[in-house]
Design an enzyme around this catalytic site. Structure first.
Site, PDB file in Angstrom:
ATOM      1  N   LYS A  51       0.840  -1.203   0.000  1.00  0.00           N
ATOM      2  CA  LYS A  51       0.000   0.000   0.000  1.00  0.00           C
ATOM      3  C   LYS A  51       0.877   1.255   0.000  1.00  0.00           C
ATOM      4  O   LYS A  51       0.573   2.241  -0.678  1.00  0.00           O
ATOM      5  CB  LYS A  51      -0.958  -0.026   1.203  1.00  0.00           C
ATOM      6  CG  LYS A  51      -2.065  -1.055   1.005  1.00  0.00           C
ATOM      7  CD  LYS A  51      -2.790  -1.468   2.267  1.00  0.00           C
ATOM      8  CE  LYS A  51      -3.727  -2.650   1.922  1.00  0.00           C
ATOM      9  NZ  LYS A  51      -4.404  -3.250   3.047  1.00  0.00           N
ATOM     10  N   GLN A  95      -5.232  -2.271   9.148  1.00  0.00           N
ATOM     11  CA  GLN A  95      -4.979  -3.558   8.503  1.00  0.00           C
ATOM     12  C   GLN A  95      -5.601  -4.702   9.309  1.00  0.00           C
ATOM     13  O   GLN A  95      -5.357  -4.824  10.512  1.00  0.00           O
ATOM     14  CB  GLN A  95      -3.461  -3.759   8.349  1.00  0.00           C
ATOM     15  CG  GLN A  95      -3.067  -5.001   7.579  1.00  0.00           C
ATOM     16  CD  GLN A  95      -3.494  -4.941   6.106  1.00  0.00           C
ATOM     17  OE1 GLN A  95      -3.357  -3.927   5.439  1.00  0.00           O
ATOM     18  NE2 GLN A  95      -4.028  -6.044   5.607  1.00  0.00           N
ATOM     19  N   ASP A 118     -11.563   1.682   2.904  1.00  0.00           N
ATOM     20  CA  ASP A 118     -11.820   0.253   2.659  1.00  0.00           C
ATOM     21  C   ASP A 118     -13.280  -0.002   2.282  1.00  0.00           C
ATOM     22  O   ASP A 118     -13.599  -1.044   1.712  1.00  0.00           O
ATOM     23  CB  ASP A 118     -11.516  -0.553   3.934  1.00  0.00           C
ATOM     24  CG  ASP A 118     -10.154  -1.240   3.879  1.00  0.00           C
ATOM     25  OD1 ASP A 118      -9.647  -1.442   2.769  1.00  0.00           O
ATOM     26  OD2 ASP A 118      -9.631  -1.576   4.951  1.00  0.00           O
TER      27      ASP A 118
END
Ligand code: NAP
Length: 281
Positions: A51, A95, A118
């Site tokens: 990322k 995460q 997300d």
């Protein structure tokens, strides 16, 4: 035909880099993505690095905050509250998975919906199912992009999605439905799965079991999207949920693992960060 998520994502990221290069003059800064990593699970460390690398390519500011695995839930929620309040943070990603003592549901809910890159926040999920403006989750978004880039007609097709997780299976099914496919969602209790999957013009597999889908489960000419990321028990290498070598003989279009859905997920994360940034301007 093999759809390379690697190639498509490289092209899309190059386009985004051009767009982002114009932001300092227009808006005074570039988008800022904050990724929070709890603990040191090797797969999570590698995803977080990916990322950061993609952010660099696109020109997005990326801050990775690492916290020890024994951070308390309250401390993590406190950090999220600080990031929510920071006007120069556009996207927040924690995460997953998190250590067992931390509630993932609480963490996801704590992230400001407008910074939820997300697309996991319950309000984003609800908006997706109600066809309201929302952040579309990265992996499902990337899958639809890949299908479209490969020229796959979705409307009117029979799609079968194996897996019904909130992160992949369910939102993929919803997006396919929105593209006017007729969608079947299969899961661990589906009886005679091969007879269901053989009906699919488009088969999306998101289970998490190495080479689970064999050639006999695929109809001739089907489009096969393999979301799974697994370690091959024999070689230790990355492999998907589909027996790629065998399935390739029957599918008209197929995605590889690695180099398929994975890079598109990160690419769509970059896109979502830019969207959250623009929304705030
Ligand atoms: P998950 O939450 O564990 O869900 C797995 C799904 O597979 C469940 O719905 C489960 O059914 C179903 N399933 C399990 N065994 C089955 C069987 N024998 N027959 C039919 N269905 C079965 O996993 P996930 O988060 O959706 O992830 C799935 C895979 O995608 C994993 O390998 C993950 O690493 C990968 N992934 C990849 C990306 C990417 O960017 N490439 C992103 C996210 C996830 P039940 O609901 O009945 O239990």
């Amino acid at each position: 035909m093999i759809i390379s998520g690697k190639e498509l994502s490289a092209k899309l990221k190059a386009d985004m880099a051009v767009q982002v290069a114009g932001f300092p003059e227009k808006y005074g800064r570039v988008p800022h993505l904050v990724v929070v990593l709890v603990g040191d699970d090797p797969a999570s460390v590698s995803y977080v690095k990916g990322k950061a690398k993609a952010s660099e390519v696109v020109g997005i500011k990326n801050t990775t905050i690492r916290k020890p695995a024994d951070i308390t839930e309250a401390e993590l929620l406190g950090l999220i509250a600080t990031l929510n309040a920071d006007p120069e943070v556009d996207g927040i990603l924690v995460q997953l998975p998190l250590p067992a003592h931390i509630s993932e549901a609480k963490v996801i809910e704590a992230i400001d919906k407008t910074k939820d890159v997300d697309g996991f926040h319950p309000l984003n999920v609800a908006a997706l199912w109600q066809k309201q403006p929302c952040t579309v989750p990265c992996t499902p978004k990337g899958i639809i992009r890949m299908l479209k880039s490969a020229g796959v007609e979705i409307s009117g097709k029979r799609a079968v999605v194996i897996g019904r997780s909130n992160i992949v299976g369910l939102p993929v099914a919803k997006l396919l439905l929105d593209e006017n496919a007729t969608v079947t969602i299969a899961h661990s209790r589906t009886k005679d799965l091969p007879s269901v999957t053989r009906e699919a013009d488009i088969l999306v597999v998101a289970i998490g079991r190495p080479r689970f889908v064999t050639a006999d489960m695929i109809s001739d000419g089907a489009v096969v999207i393999d979301v799974g990321v697994n370690r091959d028990p024999e070689t230790g290498k990355l492999c998907g949920d589909v027996d790629f070598a065998a399935a390739q003989q029957k599918a008209s279009v197929i995605t590889p693992v690695p180099g398929g859905v994975g890079p598109m997920t990160i690419c769509c994360l970059m896109e979502n960060t830019i969207e959250c940034f623009l929304h705030r301007q």
